[in-house]
Motif scaffolding. Structure first.
Motif, PDB file in Angstrom:
ATOM      1  N   LEU A 180     -11.502  29.104  -7.624  1.00 56.04           N
ATOM      2  CA  LEU A 180     -11.401  30.378  -6.916  1.00 56.04           C
ATOM      3  C   LEU A 180     -10.208  30.375  -5.960  1.00 56.04           C
ATOM      4  N   ALA A 181     -10.071  29.283  -5.207  1.00 54.57           N
ATOM      5  CA  ALA A 181      -8.985  29.195  -4.224  1.00 54.57           C
ATOM      6  C   ALA A 181      -7.616  29.203  -4.904  1.00 54.57           C
ATOM      7  N   ARG A 182      -7.504  28.533  -6.051  1.00 56.88           N
ATOM      8  CA  ARG A 182      -6.209  28.423  -6.730  1.00 56.88           C
ATOM      9  C   ARG A 182      -5.840  29.658  -7.534  1.00 56.88           C
ATOM     10  N   THR A 183      -6.828  30.444  -7.902  1.00 59.93           N
ATOM     11  CA  THR A 183      -6.529  31.595  -8.757  1.00 59.93           C
ATOM     12  C   THR A 183      -6.809  32.911  -8.056  1.00 59.93           C
ATOM     13  N   MET A 184      -8.051  33.233  -7.828  1.00 60.82           N
ATOM     14  CA  MET A 184      -8.415  34.552  -7.327  1.00 60.82           C
ATOM     15  C   MET A 184      -8.095  34.768  -5.845  1.00 60.82           C
ATOM     16  N   LEU A 185      -8.263  33.762  -5.011  1.00 62.86           N
ATOM     17  CA  LEU A 185      -8.065  33.958  -3.574  1.00 62.86           C
ATOM     18  C   LEU A 185      -6.620  33.767  -3.145  1.00 62.86           C
TER      19      LEU A 185
END
Length: 193
Positions: A180-185
């Motif tokens: 999530l941190a590397r892609t969406m956030l």
């Protein structure tokens, strides 16, 4: 000193490292056995959430409009470097290791009340006769007085399986939060209403 030449290591500080690691791995083995239909639990479906927090998610908004891609000139959307900080948020999330369903809450803080609110949401998401074996780390809010008081009101509902210190790599939800941190956030902008 040259910071790029400093190397880090993880010192094993937990005397029960091997035992705690074996306990967590045993839970994962049980999940695998149930998921593959080798055994069928006596009480029906088993609930095994893997839980963690992602604190410090920065909420920001743009100061000017985002420019759309222009073929041959700008291959992607373009943003001004300036932004407005809107504070930080904490994501509390668990993934059910049997179904892949994610239960989450977003909070402005990261304390015992937030953890209890998450447990209440998790509790309301599953039938009341299911015992939940939650894999989680040893963060103080997970064992605080407030948390223990709440757990007394829902006895036998939650069983905590703690990962060891410096053993967050044993918690499967860490992969979800990392993704999530590397892609969406990464680079996300929010609109302030």
């Amino acid at each position: 000193m040259n910071p790029h030449k400093v190397r880090y290591y993880g010192e094993m500080r937990d005397n029960n490292f091997e035992e705690m690691m074996a306990t967590v791995l045993h839970v994962y083995r049980e999940v695998d056995i149930v998921n593959n239909g080798v055994i069928i639990p006596e009480l029906g479906d088993t609930v095994t959430p893997s839980f963690d927090e992602k604190p410090g998610i920065q909420a920001i908004s743009t100061t000017s409009r985002e420019l759309p891609p222009v073929p041959g000139k700008h291959p992607s959307a373009t943003r001004d470097y300036e932004y407005r900080g809107l504070g930080t948020l904490s994501l509390l999330a668990a993934i059910d290791l049997h179904t892949g369903i994610v239960t989450e809450i977003i909070r402005k803080t990261h304390n015992s009340d937030d953890f209890i609110a998450f447990l209440k949401k998790l509790d309301s998401s599953y039938p009341g006769d299911k015992n939940m074996g939650i894999i989680l780390d040893n963060l103080k809010v997970h064992t605080s007085g407030k948390t223990r008081e709440y757990l007394l009101t829902v006895q036998n509902r939650f069983e905590f399986v703690f990962t060891l210190k410096h053993g967050s790599w044993l918690n499967i939800v860490e992969m979800l939060l990392s993704k999530l941190a590397r892609t969406m956030l990464r680079g996300i902008m929010v609109k302030k209403h």
